[in-house]
Design a protein around this motif. Structure first.
Motif, PDB file in Angstrom:
ATOM      1  N   UNK A  46      -5.091   1.795  11.596  1.00  0.00           N
ATOM      2  CA  UNK A  46      -4.593   0.956  10.508  1.00  0.00           C
ATOM      3  C   UNK A  46      -4.428   1.770   9.235  1.00  0.00           C
ATOM      4  N   UNK A  47      -5.408   2.573   8.887  1.00  0.00           N
ATOM      5  CA  UNK A  47      -5.311   3.398   7.673  1.00  0.00           C
ATOM      6  C   UNK A  47      -4.107   4.318   7.738  1.00  0.00           C
ATOM      7  N   UNK A  48      -3.890   4.934   8.892  1.00  0.00           N
ATOM      8  CA  UNK A  48      -2.757   5.847   9.061  1.00  0.00           C
ATOM      9  C   UNK A  48      -1.438   5.110   8.882  1.00  0.00           C
ATOM     10  N   UNK A  49      -1.321   3.947   9.481  1.00  0.00           N
ATOM     11  CA  UNK A  49      -0.094   3.155   9.360  1.00  0.00           C
ATOM     12  C   UNK A  49       0.105   2.693   7.924  1.00  0.00           C
ATOM     13  N   UNK A  50      -0.951   2.251   7.260  1.00  0.00           N
ATOM     14  CA  UNK A  50      -0.837   1.843   5.855  1.00  0.00           C
ATOM     15  C   UNK A  50      -0.343   2.996   4.994  1.00  0.00           C
ATOM     16  N   UNK A  51      -0.920   4.173   5.187  1.00  0.00           N
ATOM     17  CA  UNK A  51      -0.517   5.336   4.393  1.00  0.00           C
ATOM     18  C   UNK A  51       0.924   5.730   4.662  1.00  0.00           C
ATOM     19  N   UNK A  52       1.325   5.730   5.922  1.00  0.00           N
ATOM     20  CA  UNK A  52       2.681   6.124   6.277  1.00  0.00           C
ATOM     21  C   UNK A  52       3.706   5.072   5.873  1.00  0.00           C
ATOM     22  N   UNK A  53       3.331   3.808   5.913  1.00  0.00           N
ATOM     23  CA  UNK A  53       4.258   2.727   5.599  1.00  0.00           C
ATOM     24  C   UNK A  53       4.415   2.510   4.105  1.00  0.00           C
ATOM     25  N   UNK A  54       3.311   2.533   3.398  1.00  0.00           N
ATOM     26  CA  UNK A  54       3.356   2.109   2.002  1.00  0.00           C
ATOM     27  C   UNK A  54       2.637   3.039   1.038  1.00  0.00           C
ATOM     28  N   UNK A  55       2.039   4.108   1.545  1.00  0.00           N
ATOM     29  CA  UNK A  55       1.295   4.979   0.660  1.00  0.00           C
ATOM     30  C   UNK A  55      -0.036   4.348   0.287  1.00  0.00           C
ATOM     31  N   UNK A  56      -0.640   4.882  -0.754  1.00  0.00           N
ATOM     32  CA  UNK A  56      -1.928   4.356  -1.196  1.00  0.00           C
ATOM     33  C   UNK A  56      -2.032   4.462  -2.706  1.00  0.00           C
ATOM     34  N   UNK A  57      -2.651   3.479  -3.288  1.00  0.00           N
ATOM     35  CA  UNK A  57      -2.955   3.502  -4.712  1.00  0.00           C
ATOM     36  C   UNK A  57      -3.954   4.623  -4.936  1.00  0.00           C
ATOM     37  N   UNK A  58      -3.672   5.482  -5.910  1.00  0.00           N
ATOM     38  CA  UNK A  58      -4.565   6.624  -6.146  1.00  0.00           C
ATOM     39  C   UNK A  58      -5.970   6.205  -6.570  1.00  0.00           C
ATOM     40  N   UNK A  59      -6.140   4.955  -6.990  1.00  0.00           N
ATOM     41  CA  UNK A  59      -7.460   4.465  -7.391  1.00  0.00           C
ATOM     42  C   UNK A  59      -8.245   3.879  -6.219  1.00  0.00           C
ATOM     43  N   UNK A  60      -7.621   3.798  -5.048  1.00  0.00           N
ATOM     44  CA  UNK A  60      -8.262   3.222  -3.864  1.00  0.00           C
ATOM     45  C   UNK A  60      -8.560   4.330  -2.867  1.00  0.00           C
ATOM     46  N   UNK A  61      -9.797   4.381  -2.411  1.00  0.00           N
ATOM     47  CA  UNK A  61     -10.209   5.357  -1.407  1.00  0.00           C
ATOM     48  C   UNK A  61     -10.234   4.671  -0.050  1.00  0.00           C
ATOM     49  N   UNK A  62      -9.192   4.898   0.753  1.00  0.00           N
ATOM     50  CA  UNK A  62      -9.141   4.266   2.071  1.00  0.00           C
ATOM     51  C   UNK A  62     -10.215   4.799   3.001  1.00  0.00           C
ATOM     52  N   UNK A  63     -10.840   5.911   2.639  1.00  0.00           N
ATOM     53  CA  UNK A  63     -11.930   6.435   3.453  1.00  0.00           C
ATOM     54  C   UNK A  63     -13.262   5.786   3.093  1.00  0.00           C
ATOM     55  N   UNK A  64     -13.267   4.981   2.038  1.00  0.00           N
ATOM     56  CA  UNK A  64     -14.481   4.273   1.647  1.00  0.00           C
ATOM     57  C   UNK A  64     -14.689   3.035   2.517  1.00  0.00           C
ATOM     58  N   UNK A  65     -15.594   2.197   2.093  1.00  0.00           N
ATOM     59  CA  UNK A  65     -15.921   0.982   2.824  1.00  0.00           C
ATOM     60  C   UNK A  65     -14.907  -0.103   2.463  1.00  0.00           C
ATOM     61  N   UNK A  66     -13.811  -0.174   3.225  1.00  0.00           N
ATOM     62  CA  UNK A  66     -12.725  -1.112   2.918  1.00  0.00           C
ATOM     63  C   UNK A  66     -12.608  -2.241   3.928  1.00  0.00           C
ATOM     64  N   UNK A  67     -13.451  -2.250   4.942  1.00  0.00           N
ATOM     65  CA  UNK A  67     -13.300  -3.209   6.042  1.00  0.00           C
ATOM     66  C   UNK A  67     -13.195  -4.657   5.581  1.00  0.00           C
ATOM     67  N   UNK A  68     -13.949  -5.033   4.556  1.00  0.00           N
ATOM     68  CA  UNK A  68     -13.968  -6.427   4.111  1.00  0.00           C
ATOM     69  C   UNK A  68     -13.305  -6.622   2.755  1.00  0.00           C
ATOM     70  N   UNK A  69     -12.451  -5.665   2.378  1.00  0.00           N
ATOM     71  CA  UNK A  69     -11.731  -5.753   1.107  1.00  0.00           C
ATOM     72  C   UNK A  69     -10.352  -6.342   1.358  1.00  0.00           C
ATOM     73  N   UNK A  70      -9.989  -7.333   0.580  1.00  0.00           N
ATOM     74  CA  UNK A  70      -8.691  -7.978   0.703  1.00  0.00           C
ATOM     75  C   UNK A  70      -7.570  -6.939   0.534  1.00  0.00           C
ATOM     76  N   UNK A  71      -6.510  -7.054   1.342  1.00  0.00           N
ATOM     77  CA  UNK A  71      -5.394  -6.112   1.256  1.00  0.00           C
ATOM     78  C   UNK A  71      -4.810  -6.040  -0.150  1.00  0.00           C
ATOM     79  N   UNK A  72      -4.735  -7.175  -0.831  1.00  0.00           N
ATOM     80  CA  UNK A  72      -4.195  -7.182  -2.187  1.00  0.00           C
ATOM     81  C   UNK A  72      -5.049  -6.332  -3.127  1.00  0.00           C
ATOM     82  N   UNK A  73      -6.369  -6.402  -2.969  1.00  0.00           N
ATOM     83  CA  UNK A  73      -7.267  -5.587  -3.787  1.00  0.00           C
ATOM     84  C   UNK A  73      -7.107  -4.099  -3.472  1.00  0.00           C
ATOM     85  N   UNK A  74      -6.646  -3.794  -2.254  1.00  0.00           N
ATOM     86  CA  UNK A  74      -6.391  -2.409  -1.865  1.00  0.00           C
ATOM     87  C   UNK A  74      -5.022  -1.925  -2.342  1.00  0.00           C
ATOM     88  N   UNK A  75      -4.256  -2.830  -2.949  1.00  0.00           N
ATOM     89  CA  UNK A  75      -2.954  -2.464  -3.475  1.00  0.00           C
ATOM     90  C   UNK A  75      -1.798  -2.715  -2.521  1.00  0.00           C
TER      91      UNK A  75
END
Length: 89
Positions: A11-40
């Motif tokens: 999922x992380x790989x697809x998110x990064x390849x599809x839409x990139x990542x907000x530089x303030x969000x660490x997808x390697x952190x504990x994101x399992x229960x974080x709303x997608x909107x909060x992840x950017x």
């Protein structure tokens, strides 16, 4: 057909390849229960993500997959259910 598993790493790989990542969000952190909107990730990015999941895993996702499963943990579980159902169908 062999059973596939969809992982948080996939999922992380697809998110990064599809839409990139907000530089303030660490997808390697504990994101399992974080709303997608909060992840950017908003609707357009999630539509692209869903399309990539469908193509790469050969499944069809419900139109409301992201409204019903708003966190990475919930989405991974839902995709794995779809994969399991596809194998038994």
């Amino acid at each position: 057909m062999a059973e596939q598993e969809f992982t948080i790493e996939a999922l992380k790989q697809i998110l990064l390849e599809s839409a990139g990542a907000d530089e303030n969000i660490d997808l390697d952190g504990d994101i399992l229960d974080t709303d997608f909107e909060a992840l950017g990730y908003e609707s357009l990015a999630l539509l692209e993500t869903g399309g990539r999941i469908e193509r790469e895993y050969g499944i069809s996702l419900d139109d409301d997959i992201f409204t019903d499963h708003r966190t990475p943990r919930a989405l991974v579980a839902a995709v794995n259910t779809c994969l399991k159902d596809a194998v038994t169908a």
